[in-house]
Design an enzyme around this catalytic site. Sequence first.
Site, PDB file in Angstrom:
ATOM      1  N   SER A  79       0.795  -1.229   0.000  1.00 17.14           N
ATOM      2  CA  SER A  79       0.000   0.000   0.000  1.00 17.14           C
ATOM      3  C   SER A  79       0.829   1.282   0.000  1.00 17.14           C
ATOM      4  O   SER A  79       0.270   2.366  -0.161  1.00 17.14           O
ATOM      5  CB  SER A  79      -0.976   0.014   1.179  1.00 17.14           C
ATOM      6  OG  SER A  79      -0.290  -0.033   2.399  1.00 17.14           O
ATOM      7  N   LYS A 122      -6.429   3.111   8.021  1.00 15.08           N
ATOM      8  CA  LYS A 122      -5.546   4.096   7.400  1.00 15.08           C
ATOM      9  C   LYS A 122      -6.191   5.479   7.382  1.00 15.08           C
ATOM     10  O   LYS A 122      -5.522   6.487   7.620  1.00 15.08           O
ATOM     11  CB  LYS A 122      -5.151   3.632   6.003  1.00 15.08           C
ATOM     12  CG  LYS A 122      -4.243   2.417   6.064  1.00 15.08           C
ATOM     13  CD  LYS A 122      -3.996   1.794   4.718  1.00 15.08           C
ATOM     14  CE  LYS A 122      -3.151   0.536   4.908  1.00 15.08           C
ATOM     15  NZ  LYS A 122      -2.978  -0.219   3.684  1.00 15.08           N
TER      16      LYS A 122
END
Length: 178
Positions: A79, A122
């Site tokens: 990511s 996140k």
Amino acid sequence: MESKQSVEDSLNKQHIQFLDIIEVTNFDLYGSKNRQLLDWLLLKKNDFEQMRESVNHYLGQEDATINEFLNRDHIGGNSAGLGLALIGLIIRGDLQNDLSFAVTGAISKTGDVLPIGLIKEKIQIAEVSGYSYMIIPSENAEEAAIIQKEQNITMQIFDVSHIDEAVQMINELNDKNK
């Protein structure tokens, strides 16, 4: 524990901060173990190595700063790909940025932005860290919109499907904020 609520109550009683509680099934556990075995047997590239390869291929070269990040201990996953590719463009002088962005997203060798996991966590971390803007993969946009509403997230979240869209959006926001 009997329920998600009982886990939450227990953590609150112990004054332990947490972002979310996720039920892990046997399927999740065995799937994770099987993926790890394939990595160890070198039968499949792990997500982290795939990210390294995609970022370097997209940029057309390796960069010492990016390699320094990639060579740290205890990091994994894919990511950070979009963020690393954007940093590479800034280092090369192909992108100027004076704003602070949270960025998450995997990328392909051609710059397509691919979906990632743990989007809720996140987003919450970026919000708590004080970011005004966050860039995420388009394939995570629907989930992010729900999270933003449910969690009262105030930062602006932008979704992109290709790194060129991220560059354009960063340029536009920088121009607007001059």
